[in-house]
Design an enzyme around this catalytic site. Structure first.
Site, short mmCIF file in Angstrom:
data_model
loop_
_atom_site.label_atom_id
_atom_site.label_comp_id
_atom_site.label_asym_id
_atom_site.label_seq_id
_atom_site.Cartn_x
_atom_site.Cartn_y
_atom_site.Cartn_z
N CYS A 90 -24.01 -100.94 -19.77
CA CYS A 90 -25.40 -100.53 -19.93
C CYS A 90 -26.24 -101.25 -18.87
O CYS A 90 -25.93 -102.37 -18.49
CB CYS A 90 -26.01 -100.86 -21.30
N ARG A 141 -23.34 -98.74 -14.40
CA ARG A 141 -23.05 -99.57 -15.57
C ARG A 141 -22.82 -98.73 -16.83
O ARG A 141 -22.51 -99.27 -17.89
CB ARG A 141 -24.21 -100.54 -15.82
N TRP A 176 -23.78 -97.21 -21.83
CA TRP A 176 -22.34 -97.03 -22.02
C TRP A 176 -22.11 -97.30 -23.49
O TRP A 176 -22.26 -98.43 -23.96
CB TRP A 176 -21.57 -98.02 -21.14
N ASN A 204 -28.53 -104.50 -23.56
CA ASN A 204 -27.18 -104.42 -22.99
C ASN A 204 -26.35 -105.50 -23.65
O ASN A 204 -26.67 -106.67 -23.55
CB ASN A 204 -27.26 -104.65 -21.47
N GLY A 205 -25.29 -105.09 -24.34
CA GLY A 205 -24.44 -106.07 -25.02
C GLY A 205 -24.01 -105.52 -26.37
O GLY A 205 -24.10 -104.32 -26.61
N GLU A 260 -2.15 -100.75 -8.34
CA GLU A 260 -3.54 -100.44 -8.01
C GLU A 260 -3.68 -98.97 -7.60
O GLU A 260 -4.66 -98.30 -7.96
CB GLU A 260 -4.02 -101.40 -6.90
N LYS A 305 -6.14 -96.30 -9.46
CA LYS A 305 -7.18 -95.55 -8.75
C LYS A 305 -7.07 -94.07 -9.08
O LYS A 305 -8.05 -93.40 -9.33
CB LYS A 305 -7.05 -95.69 -7.23
N GLU A 356 -8.02 -93.24 -12.89
CA GLU A 356 -9.40 -93.42 -13.34
C GLU A 356 -10.35 -92.38 -12.77
O GLU A 356 -11.35 -92.06 -13.40
CB GLU A 356 -9.91 -94.84 -13.09
N HIS A 375 15.68 -98.55 -14.82
CA HIS A 375 15.81 -99.01 -16.21
C HIS A 375 14.97 -98.16 -17.16
O HIS A 375 14.68 -98.59 -18.28
CB HIS A 375 15.41 -100.49 -16.31
N LYS A 396 -18.91 -99.82 -14.64
CA LYS A 396 -18.43 -100.77 -13.64
C LYS A 396 -18.43 -102.21 -14.14
O LYS A 396 -17.58 -103.00 -13.77
CB LYS A 396 -19.28 -100.66 -12.38
C1 F6R Z 1 -11.11 -100.22 -11.47
C2 F6R Z 1 -12.10 -101.24 -11.75
C3 F6R Z 1 -11.93 -102.07 -12.98
C4 F6R Z 1 -12.44 -103.49 -12.73
C5 F6R Z 1 -12.42 -104.29 -14.04
C6 F6R Z 1 -12.83 -105.72 -13.83
O1 F6R Z 1 -11.39 -99.55 -10.30
O2 F6R Z 1 -13.04 -101.40 -11.03
O3 F6R Z 1 -10.61 -102.07 -13.42
O4 F6R Z 1 -11.64 -104.10 -11.78
O5 F6R Z 1 -13.29 -103.69 -14.97
O6 F6R Z 1 -14.12 -105.81 -13.32
P1 F6R Z 1 -14.62 -107.10 -12.55
O7 F6R Z 1 -13.84 -107.21 -11.31
O8 F6R Z 1 -16.07 -106.83 -12.29
O9 F6R Z 1 -14.40 -108.25 -13.47
#
Ligand code: F6R
Length: 614
Positions: free
Chosen positions: A2, A27, A75, A101-102, A487, A491, A494, A510, A609
């Protein structure tokens, strides 16, 4: 998660709030809303499900005149995304409005108690409980809004950044934080508040980051006042912002994600600057120089992080073990915090987080500090909670990352972990000068090599068309390429919503080998490293079962070129630097597949994010 924004001043309140919400939309984007104290002396709330653009359409024919307002992009945590559950929330008498937010963990208890006193609730949110609680206290105790907020926060368990408006007091905003970020911008005769500084960067560079347990009184024409929950006056520490407006815009790219992928030559240059010195022969990390004894005596390193940052952390394990010969464990912060971890004062704990606000990572830091470990932070957002909570650390300096899928922050984190490992190896004498210089000189070339890798853009765009409708993907790698495979898979899933799994290539036999058929593409990361011959065998095993192979190889590779269906060639680098180079084609592949599928790559569904809830 949020985002919250507030403004008190003579500017166009609604326009400032909406622009701020757009900047904070990363956010969360389940709903958006504004509360404005109108010239009619009422608080008018406008809110809708969906993105900020929906809110703008909804507000198009409304009277939006105001001198003060607060706004929110959500969010969802408590209650589905809906108009009713959208913030801001009113107290029942309409006297106060709040954005939050929280999460209020004891909201049910508080709600039951308020219901017994006759309060009626309209939403399913924990935030409405806070609005009603504040107003209930204000009326019952006949006290000021500030005092009511303070008393209410004493009863609350959980995380919050809040901004509160009162109908009868249109020259004031009360704001407070606990575990969720809040920053106040101080302009000329105007105040801003927001979850990060991006909503006000073009108006003022002076800001104050609120600390946990602090309450700010923002009053028109008066200096900012900050007190704590015990009503003691707090020091006001004004910081100068370094962020620029161009960093927050798309700069001609269709999406922030693509812009951020293409920024990597310059973000990596910024990340390296001043840290690789003397023509590449010396690595200079202040956090290591200032804590030599800690790094000399460390018996173990524990890395905690989440998501993409955890993948960077896993690479950190390979780097630190290889270069510094220190045992390293890597933990998901969310698991670590509840695993009764054994941490001692001989441990160095490294917390990695782009946002610097991830709730689980912050909780892991507290546990490590309590156990007496030295805690080192790697973060991107200057002034965020993790750099403030850790004893020392290193910024990745890649500039604001706005696309929800992390790209430039990942390569920045891996770069910092590489530099950190080299600096510790230099200090502990676990690498000879010649090898350090060889890697150091190659690091200086990374920005130009990344530029070269980005030339694969069009080839990858064409390649993506072949795989747009694949339903599953497998990503394989070994050694340094294994975290890259994880990774790459993250990517893809998501932003394109295609199921993808990253696996250590040799583990495939396995179990996951059973999945391989012509329908499932396998992406194999296979640079010329000490495991190259081994991965060639894994490529053959996939091929023998009719799997379709996309391989990331070094320029001039002939062996895998003859086996794979498609190859993407990247320049050769010392083994420890290959992850930065090989992860970039995977970022582009995910981007184009998601675009072909018509997905919103910058705001993928259900994600946010900055994950400030558990
Ligand atoms: C994926 C992504 C998330 C963040 C995760 C941790 O693309 O961005 O998996 O890496 O939410 O976020 P931070 O790095 O801000 O602690």
């Amino acid at each position: 998660m949020c985002g919250i924004v507030g403004y008190l001043g003579d500017g166009n309140v609604y326009d400032i709030l909406i622009k701020g919400l757009h900047r904070l939309e990363y956010r969360g984007y389940d709903s958006a809303g504004v509360a404005l104290v109108g010239n009619d002396g009422k608080i008018n709330i406008f809110k809708t499900k969906g993105k900020v653009s929906n809110l703008e359409a909804f507000c198009a024919d409304k009277n939006l005149e105001s001198k003060v307002g607060i706004a929110h992009t959500r969010w969802a945590t408590h209650g589905e995304p809906s108009d009713t559950n959208a913030h801001p929330h009113f107290s029942e008498d309409g006297n106060i409005a709040i954005v939050h937010n929280g999460t209020i963990e004891n909201y049910k208890l508080l709600k039951d108690a308020l219901e017994q006193h006759g309060c009626k609730f309209h939403s399913e949110t924990d935030t409405e409980v806070l609005a009603q609680l504040i107003e209930y206290i204000r009326v019952t105790n006949n006290c000021s809004l500030l005092s009511a907020v303070r008393q209410a926060l004493h009863q609350v368990v959980g995380a919050y950044a809040i901004a509160v408006l009162e109908k009868n007091n249109p020259d004031t905003i009360i704001a407070a934080r606990q575990s969720s970020p809040l920053v106040i911008g101080i302009g000329e005769n105007e105040y801003f508040l927001a979850s990060d500084a991006s909503p006000f960067v073009e108006y003022t560079k002076s800001c104050v980051y609120l600390k946990d347990g602090e309450i700010a009184e923002i009053r028109r024409g008066e200096p900012l006042k900050i007190t704590n929950l015990a009503n003691e006056e707090a020091e006001i520490d004004v910081t100068k912002l370094e962020m620029s407006i161009s960093q927050l815009e798309k700069g001609g790219y269709p999406h922030f994600m693509l812009k951020e992928i293409f920024e990597q030559p310059s973000t990596l240059r910024d990340c390296i600057r001043g840290r690789v010195v003397a023509d590449g022969t010396h690595i200079n990390i202040n956090g290591v120089n200032d804590n030599k004894e800690v790094f000399l005596n460390a018996k173990r390193i524990v890395i905690v992080a989440c998501g993409t940052s955890w993948h960077a952390g896993l690479l950190g394990k390979y780097l630190l073990q290889d270069m510094c010969r220190i045992p390293v464990v890597v933990e998901y912060a969310s698991e670590f915090r509840y695993s009764n971890p054994v941490i001692t004062p001989d441990d160095v704990v490294i917390a990695i987080s782009q946002s610097g606000e991830t709730a689980d990572t912050l909780a892991a830091i507290q546990i490590a500090k309590k156990a007496g470990a030295f805690v080192f932070g790697i973060s991107n957002v200057v002034g965020s909670s993790i750099p403030r909570e850790t004893y020392s650390g290193c910024y990745i300096h890649v500039g604001p990352e706005i696309g929800v899928a992390s790209t430039k922050a990942f390569t920045g984190q891996v770069m910092v972990l590489t530099l950190l490992s080299l600096a510790i190896a230099q200090l502990r004498g676990t690498m000879d000068e010649e090898t350090i210089a060889k890697v150091g000189k190659s690091i200086l070339k990374i920005p130009s090599y990344v530029k070269k890798v980005l030339k694969l853009n069009e080839q990858i765009e064409r390649l993506s068309l072949i795989f747009t409708y694949a339903r599953n993907f497998l990503y394989l790698g070994r050694g340094y390429s294994y975290p890259v495979a994880l990774e790459g898979a993250l990517k893809l899933k998501e932003i394109s919503y295609i199921h993808a799994e990253g696996y250590p290539a040799a583990e495939m036999k396995h179990g996951p080998i059973a999945l391989i058929d012509q329908e499932m593409p396998t992406v194999i990361i296979a640079p010329q490293d000490h495991l190259y011959d081994k991965i060639v065998s894994n490529v053959q095993q996939v091929k023998a079962r009719g799997g379709k192979i996309v391989a990331i190889v070094n320029e001039g590779d002939t062996v895998i070129r003859n086996l794979a269906d498609h190859v993407l060639e990247v320049p050769e680098m010392p083994e420890c630097l290959t992850p930065i180079i090989t992860s970039i084609p995977l970022q582009l592949l995910s981007y184009y597949i998601a675009i072909n599928k018509g997905k919103d790559v910058d705001m993928p569904r259900n994600l946010a994010k900055s994950v400030t809830v558990e």
